[in-house]
Design a protein around this motif. Structure first.
Motif, PDB file in Angstrom:
ATOM      1  N   GLY A 161    -112.296  69.570  -1.602  1.00  0.00           N
ATOM      2  CA  GLY A 161    -112.438  70.992  -1.901  1.00  0.00           C
ATOM      3  C   GLY A 161    -111.103  71.609  -2.240  1.00  0.00           C
ATOM      4  O   GLY A 161    -110.116  70.893  -2.460  1.00  0.00           O
ATOM      5  N   PRO A 162    -111.030  72.932  -2.278  1.00  0.00           N
ATOM      6  CA  PRO A 162    -109.785  73.612  -2.683  1.00  0.00           C
ATOM      7  C   PRO A 162    -108.573  73.258  -1.825  1.00  0.00           C
ATOM      8  O   PRO A 162    -107.439  73.295  -2.301  1.00  0.00           O
ATOM      9  CB  PRO A 162    -110.138  75.100  -2.533  1.00  0.00           C
ATOM     10  N   ILE A 201    -119.032  79.399   0.559  1.00  0.00           N
ATOM     11  CA  ILE A 201    -119.451  78.403  -0.427  1.00  0.00           C
ATOM     12  C   ILE A 201    -118.240  78.039  -1.262  1.00  0.00           C
ATOM     13  O   ILE A 201    -117.528  78.919  -1.743  1.00  0.00           O
ATOM     14  CB  ILE A 201    -120.565  78.936  -1.348  1.00  0.00           C
ATOM     15  N   ILE A 202    -118.007  76.734  -1.425  1.00  0.00           N
ATOM     16  CA  ILE A 202    -116.860  76.281  -2.211  1.00  0.00           C
ATOM     17  C   ILE A 202    -117.287  75.188  -3.182  1.00  0.00           C
ATOM     18  O   ILE A 202    -118.230  74.440  -2.928  1.00  0.00           O
ATOM     19  CB  ILE A 202    -115.726  75.739  -1.312  1.00  0.00           C
ATOM     20  N   PRO A 203    -116.596  75.064  -4.329  1.00  0.00           N
ATOM     21  CA  PRO A 203    -116.850  73.955  -5.244  1.00  0.00           C
ATOM     22  C   PRO A 203    -116.241  72.679  -4.682  1.00  0.00           C
ATOM     23  O   PRO A 203    -115.188  72.716  -4.041  1.00  0.00           O
ATOM     24  CB  PRO A 203    -116.144  74.385  -6.532  1.00  0.00           C
ATOM     25  N   ILE A 204    -116.899  71.567  -4.912  1.00  0.00           N
ATOM     26  CA  ILE A 204    -116.411  70.295  -4.371  1.00  0.00           C
ATOM     27  C   ILE A 204    -116.588  69.161  -5.376  1.00  0.00           C
ATOM     28  O   ILE A 204    -117.351  69.263  -6.339  1.00  0.00           O
ATOM     29  CB  ILE A 204    -117.150  69.905  -3.072  1.00  0.00           C
ATOM     30  N   ILE A 230    -111.298  71.568   4.087  1.00  0.00           N
ATOM     31  CA  ILE A 230    -111.208  71.534   2.623  1.00  0.00           C
ATOM     32  C   ILE A 230    -111.374  72.903   1.972  1.00  0.00           C
ATOM     33  O   ILE A 230    -111.240  73.028   0.755  1.00  0.00           O
ATOM     34  CB  ILE A 230    -112.245  70.568   2.026  1.00  0.00           C
ATOM     35  N   GLY A 231    -111.677  73.942   2.770  1.00  0.00           N
ATOM     36  CA  GLY A 231    -111.864  75.268   2.193  1.00  0.00           C
ATOM     37  C   GLY A 231    -111.662  76.353   3.234  1.00  0.00           C
ATOM     38  O   GLY A 231    -111.531  76.082   4.433  1.00  0.00           O
TER      39      GLY A 231
END
Length: 314
Positions: free
Chosen positions: A98-99, A136-139, A129-130
């Protein structure tokens, strides 16, 4: 925002067709063909990187739908119905980026409302990871081939099991399992069938024990665990690993410990606020860190892996 889930019971059994052929599809996407007599064929799964999104949740209870105890590191994931595949994904590992970085999580639970590509992480894993406030995060994520495990293989005989009805959960096998066979005293190996709460059952039983249990993963690695007793509710540890780049087989003094069976409410989620053994050698861990890209579109939220195109091997 964090997800609120519906109640999920680990005891809602979806029986596979006994004595016939059934296809378990989806998974982290291996296609497993369970044939008459319980033999299994499987094409090795893809470990390609996929794009998706992640949320997080808090476990309400002591276990998810896979019937495992909570990992000591608290790093686990719940998958939607297609990817959970009625328990076929249980015990595998995913690398998720993640980010803020990468985390490795164990497939531990199901998420009925999650579409393919939507991973519901433990809060601990998500925070690695966020940012928790993002919800909600992009992965990017991928199936890990032959990961190391925190302990050797263990077996738990289910409460209610007897010489007339066999039920066992296998843990720390690392790769997706394609088959489990059991031999009681004076008996030949009989194939068990898997339930959606990740126990392997022989409805007619396997005798009084001790048992030999032969497990095979989707890469063809096999381990035979000997001296497994009929001790419902206890985790029986072995000295065997069939993953992580080498095979380790020891013969420790048998250890058992009580382990609570998942209750009907164990996997409901809250709003986020020694047996001797022999084994074959498994290949090395081939995982690599995925690369984070921009937020995924709906079309990019793909299953963990595509169904294998190669012909199955037995």
């Amino acid at each position: 925002m964090p997800r609120v889930s519906a109640h999920r019971s680990p005891f809602s059994i979806r029986w596979l067709a006994a004595g016939g052929a059934a296809v378990v599809a989806g998974v982290i996407g291996v296609a497993l063909l369970l044939q008459g007599g319980g033999s299994a064929c499987a094409a090795p799964p893809s470990t390609s990187t996929k794009t998706g999104k992640a949320t997080f949740y808090d476990l309400a209870g002591t276990s998810g739908n896979c019937s495992f105890e909570v990992p000591a590191d608290d790093l686990y994931v719940a998958l939607g119905p297609n990817q959970y595949s009625e328990g076929a994904s249980c015990g595998a590992y995913l690398d998720v980026t993640g980010p803020k970085g990468k985390v490795r999580v164990k497939v531990f639970d199901s998420c009925p409302e999650c579409a393919p590509g939507h991973l519901d992480l433990s809060r601990t894993a998500f925070k690695k990871i966020g940012a928790e406030v993002d919800g909600i995060i992009p992965i990017k994520y991928k199936l890990v081939s032959n990961p190391g495990t925190p302990a050797p293989i263990s077996v738990r005989i289910k409460e209610g099991a007897s010489q007339y009805w066999f039920a066992a959960r296998i843990d720390n096998h690392a790769n997706l399992l394609s088959s489990v066979k059991v031999a009681g005293p004076g008996r030949s190996f009989t194939a068990a069938h898997r339930t959606d709460f990740n126990y392997w059952l022989i409805d007619s039983g396997a005798g009084s024990g001790p048992y030999k249990i032969r497990i095979t993963d989707v890469y063809g690695n096999t381990a035979t665990l000997s001296g497994i007793d009929m001790k419902p509710g206890s985790v029986q540890k072995t000295g065997t690993r069939i993953t992580g780049g080498s095979t380790t087989v020891t013969s420790p003094k048998k250890q058992t410990k009580p382990a609570a069976s998942p209750s009907a409410s164990a996997s409901a989620k809250k709003k986020a606020t020694a047996p001797s053994a022999s084994a074959s050698t498994a290949p090395s861990d081939s995982s690599a860190a995925p690369v984070l890209e921009s937020a995924p579109s709906a079309a990019e939220q793909q299953p963990l892996v595509d169904l294998a195109a190669a012909q199955p091997t037995c």
